[in-house]
Design an enzyme around this catalytic site. Sequence first.
Site, PDB file in Angstrom:
ATOM      1  CD  GLU A  41      -5.067   7.704   0.779  1.00  0.00           C
ATOM      2  OE1 GLU A  41      -5.361   8.793   0.244  1.00  0.00           O
ATOM      3  OE2 GLU A  41      -4.043   7.163   0.531  1.00  0.00           O
ATOM      4  CE  LYS A 126      -4.203  11.684  -1.384  1.00  0.00           C
ATOM      5  NZ  LYS A 126      -4.175  10.407  -2.208  1.00  0.00           N
ATOM      6  CB  CYS A 168      -1.758   9.018   0.654  1.00  0.00           C
ATOM      7  SG  CYS A 168      -1.231   7.597   0.219  1.00  0.00           S
TER       8      CYS A 168
END
Length: 286
Positions: A41, A126, A168
Site C-alpha cells: 500500500e 479499498k 491493509c
Amino acid sequence: MNKIAAIQMVSGDDVDANLHAADVLIKKAVDKGASLIVLPENFALFSAAHYANFLCGPDINVEYICNFIAQKAQEHKLWILAGTIPLPKGWENTGRKKSADSNHKKRQAASLLFNAAGECVGRYNKLHLFDVEVDDQQGHYKESDYFESGDSSLVADTPVGRLGLTVCYDLRFPELFTTLVKKSAEVIAVPSAFTKFTGQAHWETLLRARAIETQSYIVAANQGGKHSSGRETYGHSMIVSPWGDIISQCDQGEGVICAEIDLEKLYSIRKKMPINNHRRFKITSL
C-alpha cells in the site's frame, strides 16, 4: 506451480525515488522466478504532509505511476498488483482515462492489477478506511479525510490462481475474505502499510487466521520502517499457506519474499476439511 512475490518497501514523499526503489525490488523478484508481484500500500507515495497536494494536483501524477507499473509488467513479462494508487472514483480501470469525476477532491485507494502485456485487468478500491485512534507517536489516523471507500470486491484469474484483492485495514474484516472465497479465490493479496504498534500486536495473528479461515494462500506485502512522514510501519511481509503456516517473511526494511503456490495442496486441504460446505451463516456478496 507458479511463484508469487511480495515486495516490502519503506516509501517516502518522493515519487521518483519510490518508483526507483520499486524497480530494483521488482528486478529481484524477477530473479527469484516470480510470475506475479504484489507491491505494498502507498508504494509510490507515503507522506500525509504531501498527500493533499498530490491528490488534488495534476492528473499526470497518477498517470505517471500507472504507466510505470504497466511498463514494468510488460518489460518483465509478469503480472503486478500495484499496492494502492490514489485514483479518482470515475476513472477507467487503467487509471489513465479521465471522467467527469477526475477533479473530485477525494480519491479511492485503488489496487490495480496489470497483466504481462502491461494491461490493467482489474481495479479494487479499498473498502474499509482506517479512521482510528492508535497509541503510537501519530495517535490519530483518518483516511476518510482524503479517500472514499469502494463498494465491491474483486477476484481475478492470474497465473498463480484466482486472486482476491484486499488492502491493509480490510484484514480486520473476515467477512470480506469469506466473500472472496465464495467467488472462488485461491490466493488473497493484502498490500498494506500496517503501523508498527498495531502490527506488533495483530499482524501475524490476523494473516494466519484469514489463511486458516479461508483455506487460501495469503500474500501480504507491507511497508516496513521509518518513513519521511515520521510514521513507522511494521514490515514483516509474509506469505501464509492455506494451513496457516508462514512460508516466507521479511523483517524490517526493503525486501522481497517469494513462494510457490501449490493449488493441489490447497484443494486437498479444502477437501479434507470442507469448511465452506459446513458454513451455517450466509455472507452477502459484494
